[in-house]
Design an enzyme around this catalytic site. Structure first.
Site, PDB file in Angstrom:
ATOM      1  N   GLU A   1       7.277   3.795   4.354  1.00 61.33           N
ATOM      2  CA  GLU A   1       7.564   4.930   5.227  1.00 61.33           C
ATOM      3  C   GLU A   1       8.961   5.516   5.103  1.00 61.33           C
ATOM      4  OE1 GLU A   1       8.388   1.192   7.867  1.00 61.33           O
ATOM      5  OE2 GLU A   1       7.007   1.752   6.274  1.00 61.33           O
ATOM      6  N   ASN A   2       9.658   5.331   3.964  1.00 64.46           N
ATOM      7  CA  ASN A   2      11.013   5.874   3.827  1.00 64.46           C
ATOM      8  C   ASN A   2      11.087   7.263   4.468  1.00 64.46           C
ATOM      9  OD1 ASN A   2      11.417   3.701   1.768  1.00 64.46           O
ATOM     10  ND2 ASN A   2      10.080   5.044   0.581  1.00 64.46           N
TER      11      ASN A   2
ATOM     12  N   GLY B   1       0.822  -1.215   0.000  1.00 62.12           N
ATOM     13  CA  GLY B   1       0.000   0.000   0.000  1.00 62.12           C
ATOM     14  C   GLY B   1       0.849   1.255   0.000  1.00 62.12           C
TER      15      GLY B   1
ATOM     16  N   GLU C   1       1.829   5.950   7.477  1.00 65.42           N
ATOM     17  CA  GLU C   1       3.228   6.184   7.072  1.00 65.42           C
ATOM     18  C   GLU C   1       3.862   7.329   7.857  1.00 65.42           C
ATOM     19  OE1 GLU C   1       4.314   3.767   5.485  1.00 65.42           O
ATOM     20  OE2 GLU C   1       2.321   3.042   4.960  1.00 65.42           O
TER      21      GLU C   1
END
Length: 941
Positions: free
Chosen positions: A310-311, A307, A344
């Protein structure tokens, strides 16, 4: 087995003394490892040694979007903790062309050995790297852009004029950074990263940090230089080379937020931009820790497997997870997009700032981010009514957690496939549900103080389970409060003024770790049996398990924060059950008692004796005496108890009769969730008469509520989501009033060449009705091909998968695999949708078998995508013939092609359970439906 002493001697013989003693594990090489050039490889574990650790990476990447490959140079600054002449790090399918050691005494070449089985490189030095000194290694490398969805991979999109444009993006979680550059690819090896990327002038590049300068190179190329990151794990590194456009705003805390998308979809980014600004500000205040980067980008990637990701500073999303068109997107689209962004951005603290030590505690990242979706949106977007949907996550988790193939929330993992399998409903949804239970247990204020303490104490570090429990213990006896927020100090002051006992226990000190270890270190969840005798309430606990082997439920004990209310009082009473059995006393005799109030606890309840009959009476005569969450949990509990033989099916069906008066989304959808699978099992058994009787009962049950639905977009988010759900069900079940209206609307929409504006919430029902004819299907497909609205395309795709035409269904799956007309990222949804279609379920299973090896390569072994495909396609079979066929296929696989995956064991268990359920309950179901004679009393409506 080898004797322990002999085993240790063997370990030390294989491991050079410079690595020190590390305990062997199951992923030690069975034979002494040999490098690709035939030399002995000097390390035999899958986990890297801790002899040296990275401090800083200087990474230069040159992707070529024409030849679809890339080259690069990485220079890694190392801290040496033990004298050694060998550096072990990760590299996967990279061609290494040069390796140098930069030592205080000068530059020296390093010998490179490769061990592909563990994705490892060994860099061998002629001289010793001395403990306490700093060194640098430099490696040159090259590879093709990946054609999967991980590593540094190729993505493409088609413009409205038909031109195909290529971009390159990254997805490194969990173990894919090593496929993009040589690195120490484990979460505990945190370092700073300074990145440079070469591009053509027609492209832009973005990465975790802001760009500081662009340098012109010979040949008309440009090189973008990015600022150095904060200290972080390799799986959070990200960069994108594309022709995206962006829109930007600044938060009240001064962080620049930008949303990136392909040029023709940039007008669908406004909602996500506003949501990201609002949510980042919320987290900044809630966690009392400033977001540490100057910017946060959100990028919609045309090809994306999960989906979102979260970098740090550059979160990436599926286009459907980020792009929103106010005129074409539904209420559920808005809810979904907001939840994904909230998830995120929560990770920027939970996961990025404080990271689990190893993947066994992935839930510390994912359970928290899932939980924070609901905490944040409840405050920032109250109109979305997220509380109406949280319970569904706990029910989903219980579905897999009730099988013997489940796993503890915190469970040992070593190899990449096992790590990938951790990204499941247990880590995400069970993690969130036990955190919600703990918050209710400690009080929201105490919980908030504890998690802020946890984040502050372990910023830029790695943690294990126990660090969280320690942070949540004795929260008012901490120096952190002096620096903390005023309301937290006030909360603790009030708490100290109150009498020494808490609402949960008296005498003994509350031990958060002892309680929570019972929820995180053992799999499954408890079933609490309640028997009321006058004022006495007898309690007992056991593991809830769908098995015919009772020995598998033995040896489990939880510390359960019980809550209950009674007919005499709406006050919530609390009791911590630490033992197998317990007794509590009510102040007076009551008509009924309801345990697990609002289902805030992650457990089921069985009401023994006359208990269920008392509950059924309440629901039939005054169902609003219980909250909608309580009603939903009773529906779920009673039908699940049928499946383990604790309750008769006719008791559960009697309880379901009250649903003819139900109007709240959670209870209604849970009613569908328990009743619909019953006829879905029959669909695959060729028993049309009983199947149609069951379908008729469900339509009759909800007829009143269906008839109340307007074909508009009016009402609250929950009302709108429920409308979509009800009208879709009614049309699929060919309920005449719905079918006639949907057919009329589809024909009008088709006659307008798709230009007529349909109310968004009803489009799913209209499209699925239209897709039943060949002409309607073809028209939908034409509109699908040319639409730039992601949510509209998604609904059209789902509708087309419900066609009765097998040739259309087969074609859809083949096109999705091919990836030209329909995106390969959508293949799992297409295949699983077709598997739920009564005309398509066998096609889906045959397709999965035929293309298994292609799919595990594309989507990766152990991934949640593969698990979703396997369970989604198989979980509604209930015959020994199909179980044998499925066992035969999966049994023919090797470990390298997935034979050991947990989802395969889940499939066997689920089908086996379905067979037992049908054998036992079909006669009861037939008798009950005959007795009801298809009629549901409506006179009480």
């Amino acid at each position: 087995m080898l004797a322990p002493l002999l085993l240790l001697l063997l370990v030390f013989a294989l491991v050079p003394p410079s690595f020190g003693a590390q305990l062997p594990n199951q992923n030690q090489a069975k034979e002494p490892p040999v490098a690709t050039n035939g030399q002995p490889f000097p390390w035999d574990r899958m986990r890297l040694p801790k002899t040296v650790t990275p401090l800083h990476y200087d990474l230069s990447i040159h992707p070529n979007l024409t030849t679809l490959d890339f080259s690069g140079v990485v220079r890694i600054e190392l801290d040496v903790h033990e004298d050694t002449s060998t550096v072990i790090l990760h590299s996967k399918q990279l061609q290494i062309s040069g390796a140098l050691l930069m030592a205080p005494e000068g530059v020296k070449p390093l010998q490179v050995l490769e061990y592909p089985r563990f994705h490892q490189l060994a860099l061998l030095s002629d001289s010793v790297l001395t403990e306490g000194r700093k060194y640098e290694v430099q490696l040159e490398f090259a590879a093709n852009l990946s054609d999967s969805f991980h590593g540094f991979y190729k993505s493409s999109y088609r413009t409205s004029s038909g031109e195909v444009r290529v971009l390159a993006s990254t997805q490194f979680e969990a173990t894919f950074a090593r496929g993009a550059f040589p690195c120490f690819d484990e979460p505990a090896f945190k370092a700073n990263f300074t990145i440079q990327i070469v591009r053509e002038p027609r492209h832009i590049t973005i990465s975790n940090m802001p760009k500081v300068k662009t340098v012109e190179l010979p040949g008309g190329l440009l090189e973008d230089h990015f600022d150095t990151t904060v200290k972080m794990s390799t799986y959070l590194v990200a960069y994108i080379v594309s022709d995206f456009l962006s829109v930007s705003k600044t938060t009240k805390h001064g962080v620049e937020i930008s949303v990136y998308a392909v040029p023709e979809k940039i007008d669908q980014t406004a909602f996500a931009l506003d949501a990201a600004v609002k949510l980042l500000d919320f987290y900044d205040d809630y966690f009392d820790i400033p977001y540490p980067l100057p910017k946060q980008d959100l990028a919609a990637i045309p090809d994306f497997q999960s989906g979102a990701m979260e970098n740090w500073g550059l979160t990436t999303y599926r286009e459907t997870g980020l792009l929103f068109d106010p005129d074409r997107s539904s209420a559920s689209d808005k809810l979904g997009i907001t939840k994904v962004i909230a998830h995120e951005l929560a990770h920027q603290w939970f996961g990025n700032l404080v990271t689990m030590e190893w993947w066994n505690d992935l839930w510390l990242n994912e359970g928290f981010a899932k939980f924070m979706e609901y905490i944040s949106l409840d405050i920032t977007y109250p109109e979305l009514q997220v509380d109406d949907f949280f319970l569904g996550k706990c029910f989903e988790a219980m579905e897999v957690d009730s099988l013997s193939s489940s796993h503890p929330v915190s469970t040992p993992v070593e190899n990449p496939t096992q790590i990938q399998e951790m990204f499941d409903d247990v880590s995400y949804d069970k993690g969130a549900c036990i955190l919600n239970m703990l918050r209710d247990f400690l009080t929201p204020e105490a919980f908030e103080i504890g998690i802020i303490r946890y984040l502050k104490r372990y910023s830029y570090q790695n943690t294990v389970n126990s660090h969280l429990w320690e942070s949540l213990t004795n929260i008012c006896e901490s120096d952190d409060l002096v620096e903390g927020r005023m309301e937290h100090r006030e909360f603790c002051s009030k708490r100290k003024l109150q009498s020494g006992t808490s609402k949960w226990h008296s005498g003994d000190e509350l031990d958060v770790r002892a309680i929570m270890d019972t929820w995180t270190l053992q799999e499954g969840f408890p079933l609490v049996t309640v028997e009321v005798r006058g004022r006495e309430v007898r309690l007992s606990q056991e593991r809830f398990l769908k098995t015919d082997d009772p020995s598998l439920t033995e040896g489990f004990l939880w510390q359960i924060p019980l809550t209950y209310m009674t007919s005499a009082s709406s006050t919530i009473h609390r009791f911590l059950l630490k033992t197998k059995t317990g007794v509590l006393y009510l102040p007076e005799e009551v008509d009924w008692v309801k345990f697990n109030v609002d289902m805030s606890g992650y457990y089921m309840v069985h009401y023994a004796g006359d208990g269920w009959n008392s509950i059924i009476k309440v629901l039939q005569h005054n169902h609003t005496a219980l909250t909608s969450n309580d009603r939903a949990s009773l529906i779920q509990n009673v039908f699940q108890l049928v499946s383990v033989g604790k309750v008769r099916l006719d008791t559960a069906l009697e309880l379901s009769l009250y649903l003819s008066r139900e109007t709240e989304i959670m209870a209604v959808t849970q009613g569908f969730g328990e009743l619909v699978p019953l006829y879905k099992l029959m669909e695959k058994r060729d028993m049309a008469a009983l199947e149609n009787q069951m379908k008729g009962y469900i339509v009759d049950l909800f007829r009143g509520l269906i008839d109340l639905q307007e074909w508009t977009d009016s009402g609250s988010v929950s009302e709108r989501v429920l409308r979509s759900y009800l009208l879709l069900f009614a049309c699929v079940r060919k309920y005449p009033p719905c079918l006639n209206k949907a057919t009329q609307l589809f024909n009008q929409w088709k006659d307008s060449d798709g230009n007529m504006s349909l109310p968004v919430d009803i489009t799913m029902a209209v499209f699925i009705t239209g897709a039943q004819t060949a002409e309607g299907w073809d028209f939908l497909f034409e509109k699908y091909r040319h639409s730039m609205q992601m949510s509209v395309r998604s609904r059209m795709k789902t509708a087309m998968a419900w066609s009765p035409r097998k040739d259309k269904l087969q074609w859809m799956m083949e096109q999705s695999l091919h990836g030209e007309v329909m995106k390969t990222q959508d293949l799992p949804d297409v295949v699983v949708s077709i598997s739920k279609n009564p005309h398509g379920y066998k096609l889906a299973w045959d397709f999965l078998r035929a293309h298994w090896h292609t799919m595990i390569k594309k989507f990766d072994l152990g991934s949640s995508t593969i698990s979703y495909l396997v369970t989604g396609v198989t979980n509604q079979y209930s015959t020994t013939e199909m179980l044998d066929e499925i066992r035969s296929f999966f049994g023919s696989l090797t470990e390298e092609t997935g034979s050991e995956m947990r989802c395969i064991q889940q499939t066997y268990e689920t089908i086996d359970h379905n067979i037992r359920w049908m054998d036992k309950n079909l006669p009861l179901l037939q008798a009950w439906l005959n007795k009801r004679n298809h009629r549901v009393p409506h006179e009480d409506l």
